[in-house]
Motif scaffolding. Sequence first.
Motif, PDB file in Angstrom:
ATOM      1  N   TYR A  41     -15.474   5.354 -36.846  1.00  0.00           N
ATOM      2  CA  TYR A  41     -16.800   5.127 -36.989  1.00  0.00           C
ATOM      3  C   TYR A  41     -17.277   5.867 -38.444  1.00  0.00           C
ATOM      4  O   TYR A  41     -16.783   6.812 -39.137  1.00  0.00           O
ATOM      5  CB  TYR A  41     -17.646   6.029 -36.058  1.00  0.00           C
ATOM      6  CG  TYR A  41     -17.411   5.746 -34.793  1.00  0.00           C
ATOM      7  CD1 TYR A  41     -17.978   4.566 -33.978  1.00  0.00           C
ATOM      8  CD2 TYR A  41     -16.602   6.461 -33.776  1.00  0.00           C
ATOM      9  CE1 TYR A  41     -17.847   4.203 -32.747  1.00  0.00           C
ATOM     10  CE2 TYR A  41     -16.369   6.227 -32.473  1.00  0.00           C
ATOM     11  CZ  TYR A  41     -17.100   5.171 -32.049  1.00  0.00           C
ATOM     12  OH  TYR A  41     -16.725   4.578 -30.804  1.00  0.00           O
ATOM     13  N   SER A  67     -15.684   9.899 -32.195  1.00  0.00           N
ATOM     14  CA  SER A  67     -17.274   9.879 -31.963  1.00  0.00           C
ATOM     15  C   SER A  67     -18.111   9.396 -33.204  1.00  0.00           C
ATOM     16  O   SER A  67     -17.648   9.547 -34.223  1.00  0.00           O
ATOM     17  CB  SER A  67     -17.724  11.274 -31.485  1.00  0.00           C
ATOM     18  OG  SER A  67     -19.350  11.064 -31.109  1.00  0.00           O
ATOM     19  N   ASN A  95     -23.535  10.384 -27.454  1.00  0.00           N
ATOM     20  CA  ASN A  95     -23.521   8.832 -27.898  1.00  0.00           C
ATOM     21  C   ASN A  95     -22.141   8.232 -27.748  1.00  0.00           C
ATOM     22  O   ASN A  95     -21.609   8.329 -26.410  1.00  0.00           O
ATOM     23  CB  ASN A  95     -23.788   8.629 -29.409  1.00  0.00           C
ATOM     24  CG  ASN A  95     -24.737   7.380 -29.719  1.00  0.00           C
ATOM     25  OD1 ASN A  95     -24.456   6.448 -29.116  1.00  0.00           O
ATOM     26  ND2 ASN A  95     -25.324   7.420 -30.856  1.00  0.00           N
ATOM     27  N   LYS A  96     -21.558   7.823 -28.601  1.00  0.00           N
ATOM     28  CA  LYS A  96     -20.236   7.207 -28.490  1.00  0.00           C
ATOM     29  C   LYS A  96     -18.952   7.832 -28.457  1.00  0.00           C
ATOM     30  O   LYS A  96     -18.868   8.771 -29.450  1.00  0.00           O
ATOM     31  CB  LYS A  96     -20.089   5.869 -29.413  1.00  0.00           C
ATOM     32  CG  LYS A  96     -21.110   4.827 -29.171  1.00  0.00           C
ATOM     33  CD  LYS A  96     -20.780   3.749 -30.008  1.00  0.00           C
ATOM     34  CE  LYS A  96     -21.964   2.477 -29.890  1.00  0.00           C
ATOM     35  NZ  LYS A  96     -21.965   1.501 -31.005  1.00  0.00           N
ATOM     36  N   SER A  98     -14.781   7.425 -28.378  1.00  0.00           N
ATOM     37  CA  SER A  98     -13.621   6.430 -28.434  1.00  0.00           C
ATOM     38  C   SER A  98     -12.333   7.069 -28.134  1.00  0.00           C
ATOM     39  O   SER A  98     -12.090   8.246 -29.006  1.00  0.00           O
ATOM     40  CB  SER A  98     -13.495   5.473 -29.693  1.00  0.00           C
ATOM     41  OG  SER A  98     -12.598   4.800 -29.432  1.00  0.00           O
ATOM     42  N   GLU A 103     -13.776   2.739 -25.559  1.00  0.00           N
ATOM     43  CA  GLU A 103     -15.139   3.394 -26.236  1.00  0.00           C
ATOM     44  C   GLU A 103     -16.065   3.510 -24.853  1.00  0.00           C
ATOM     45  O   GLU A 103     -16.082   2.823 -23.888  1.00  0.00           O
ATOM     46  CB  GLU A 103     -15.788   2.414 -27.074  1.00  0.00           C
ATOM     47  CG  GLU A 103     -16.934   2.944 -27.701  1.00  0.00           C
ATOM     48  CD  GLU A 103     -17.544   2.220 -28.556  1.00  0.00           C
ATOM     49  OE1 GLU A 103     -17.342   2.476 -29.870  1.00  0.00           O
ATOM     50  OE2 GLU A 103     -18.393   1.234 -28.290  1.00  0.00           O
ATOM     51  N   GLN A 105     -19.937   5.137 -23.452  1.00  0.00           N
ATOM     52  CA  GLN A 105     -21.335   5.713 -24.131  1.00  0.00           C
ATOM     53  C   GLN A 105     -21.874   6.831 -23.169  1.00  0.00           C
ATOM     54  O   GLN A 105     -21.806   6.595 -21.945  1.00  0.00           O
ATOM     55  CB  GLN A 105     -22.301   4.189 -24.050  1.00  0.00           C
ATOM     56  CG  GLN A 105     -23.478   4.422 -24.396  1.00  0.00           C
ATOM     57  CD  GLN A 105     -23.649   4.518 -25.988  1.00  0.00           C
ATOM     58  OE1 GLN A 105     -22.982   3.810 -26.606  1.00  0.00           O
ATOM     59  NE2 GLN A 105     -24.291   5.682 -26.365  1.00  0.00           N
TER      60      GLN A 105
END
Length: 169
Positions: A41, A67, A95-96, A98, A103, A105
């Motif tokens: 990210y 994240s 939030n995200k 992985s 992934e 949420q």
Amino acid sequence: NYSILSHGVFDGSDLVVIGFLSANSTGSFSGLDNTIIPRKYPNTSYQGLIAKIDLEGSVIWQNPIYSNIDLRTGMWTNVGVDEEKNIYGYFPFKNKISYNNVEMQFDATNGNKVISKFDPNGTNLYFNSLLPGKQNSSLENTSIDVIGTNLYSINGVTYENKFLEYPLQ
């Protein structure tokens, strides 16, 4: 850049450790044994790490917990293992997330307190959200004490008035 291990536990033959990774000037992360871990990210400086190390100090496996927000504070927790060498953690995720290219949420505003279980090879078996609420400071660390297979005690701070749909007194 650097890796910081915040906790480790002996599983009967090896060490299981967690911590976080710091990004370098190229945007990647340095894992254990100077393994380069690419950024997933953009605009994140810290990512989580879970690894297994043998007693000679050799890395058996290491997996980043990515994240889309910095995970440095959330990784100041512990891990536990059961008699089958499964690995458990209790994390404040927001939030995200992985892990191994899967992934997940979580609440993007308030975050969630999440129980995780990994097999002895680091494969994620689950990330289960227990309640809303992110970690607001390092004084609110979460912790887990593994009693047996799928049996554990957790400790943390919540600003909620219910836990698993039961009112808190």
